[in-house]
Design a protein around this motif. Sequence first.
Motif, PDB file in Angstrom:
ATOM      1  N   UNK A  71       0.867  -1.175   0.000  1.00 64.87           N
ATOM      2  CA  UNK A  71       0.000   0.000   0.000  1.00 64.87           C
ATOM      3  C   UNK A  71       0.900   1.219   0.000  1.00 64.87           C
ATOM      4  N   UNK A  72       0.809   2.034  -1.056  1.00 63.29           N
ATOM      5  CA  UNK A  72       1.599   3.267  -1.131  1.00 63.29           C
ATOM      6  C   UNK A  72       1.066   4.280  -0.133  1.00 63.29           C
ATOM      7  N   UNK A  73       1.976   4.927   0.576  1.00 62.80           N
ATOM      8  CA  UNK A  73       1.555   5.898   1.587  1.00 62.80           C
ATOM      9  C   UNK A  73       1.130   7.224   0.963  1.00 62.80           C
ATOM     10  N   UNK A  74       1.664   7.565  -0.200  1.00 60.02           N
ATOM     11  CA  UNK A  74       1.367   8.870  -0.800  1.00 60.02           C
ATOM     12  C   UNK A  74      -0.005   8.919  -1.451  1.00 60.02           C
ATOM     13  N   UNK A  75      -0.302   7.977  -2.314  1.00 61.68           N
ATOM     14  CA  UNK A  75      -1.555   8.040  -3.069  1.00 61.68           C
ATOM     15  C   UNK A  75      -2.550   6.945  -2.685  1.00 61.68           C
ATOM     16  N   UNK A  76      -2.262   6.157  -1.676  1.00 67.34           N
ATOM     17  CA  UNK A  76      -3.140   5.101  -1.172  1.00 67.34           C
ATOM     18  C   UNK A  76      -3.617   4.165  -2.279  1.00 67.34           C
ATOM     19  N   UNK A  77      -2.677   3.727  -3.084  1.00 65.52           N
ATOM     20  CA  UNK A  77      -2.953   2.734  -4.113  1.00 65.52           C
ATOM     21  C   UNK A  77      -2.383   1.402  -3.658  1.00 65.52           C
ATOM     22  N   UNK A  78      -3.076   0.333  -3.991  1.00 72.57           N
ATOM     23  CA  UNK A  78      -2.556  -1.002  -3.728  1.00 72.57           C
ATOM     24  C   UNK A  78      -1.735  -1.425  -4.933  1.00 72.57           C
ATOM     25  N   UNK A  79      -0.503  -1.786  -4.697  1.00 73.91           N
ATOM     26  CA  UNK A  79       0.380  -2.245  -5.780  1.00 73.91           C
ATOM     27  C   UNK A  79       0.685  -3.716  -5.579  1.00 73.91           C
ATOM     28  N   UNK A  80       0.457  -4.488  -6.619  1.00 71.01           N
ATOM     29  CA  UNK A  80       0.785  -5.905  -6.643  1.00 71.01           C
ATOM     30  C   UNK A  80       1.946  -6.031  -7.628  1.00 71.01           C
ATOM     31  N   UNK A  81       3.108  -6.562  -7.154  1.00 71.34           N
ATOM     32  CA  UNK A  81       4.296  -6.558  -8.006  1.00 71.34           C
ATOM     33  C   UNK A  81       5.009  -7.907  -8.011  1.00 71.34           C
ATOM     34  N   UNK A  82       5.648  -8.177  -9.152  1.00 68.52           N
ATOM     35  CA  UNK A  82       6.662  -9.223  -9.284  1.00 68.52           C
ATOM     36  C   UNK A  82       7.853  -8.550  -9.959  1.00 68.52           C
ATOM     37  N   UNK A  83       8.894  -9.322 -10.237  1.00 66.14           N
ATOM     38  CA  UNK A  83      10.072  -8.748 -10.893  1.00 66.14           C
ATOM     39  C   UNK A  83       9.752  -8.307 -12.324  1.00 66.14           C
ATOM     40  N   UNK A  84       8.776  -8.943 -12.954  1.00 74.10           N
ATOM     41  CA  UNK A  84       8.469  -8.652 -14.357  1.00 74.10           C
ATOM     42  C   UNK A  84       7.190  -7.857 -14.585  1.00 74.10           C
ATOM     43  N   UNK A  85       6.300  -7.850 -13.642  1.00 73.28           N
ATOM     44  CA  UNK A  85       4.973  -7.286 -13.894  1.00 73.28           C
ATOM     45  C   UNK A  85       4.431  -6.625 -12.629  1.00 73.28           C
ATOM     46  N   UNK A  86       3.448  -5.771 -12.810  1.00 68.77           N
ATOM     47  CA  UNK A  86       2.769  -5.166 -11.662  1.00 68.77           C
ATOM     48  C   UNK A  86       1.375  -4.712 -12.071  1.00 68.77           C
TER      49      UNK A  86
END
Length: 153
Positions: A71-86
């Motif tokens: 969860x980004x603190x600045x814009x309150x977006x949920x980010x789902x990440x891997x090394x290749x994709x997000x």
Amino acid sequence: MMKTKVKALTLNEMVIVMIITSIVVGLAFTVLSLVQRHMWSIQQNFNLNTEFNRLEEVLWIDCNRYNTLILDSQDHKLRFKTALDSTIYRFENDYVLKDRDTFKISIAQKTLYFKGEEIAVGPFDALRLQLSKARRDQQIFIFKTNDAKHLMD
């Protein structure tokens, strides 16, 4: 000449038939209106449940597909990440945005957890989304089993 009497309705009888007919037609339109409102309500509930189920399915897939959930603190977006994709989820007042997908559903409360503790920002491993009380307090609870990297932190 013989007079024959023609059988016919009198004016009073015709007025009574017209009154009864108008009452029956009025009742039929009232019942039709009630049925249409009920069908519209069923359609709205079906659409909401379909959106809710779609969002739940997509969240489960993304939660198990990506190994880092933040969860980004600045814009309150949920980010789902891997090394290749997000992928990114944004929660607005009346909808949820996932990249180019829009889920027309209003989330009343969003709670994130990491290792069983509620968090405000940072990495998370569980997510609870709840609709408003007007929508029967439906909720989604999504979790991810942490891999060894997270257990070492």
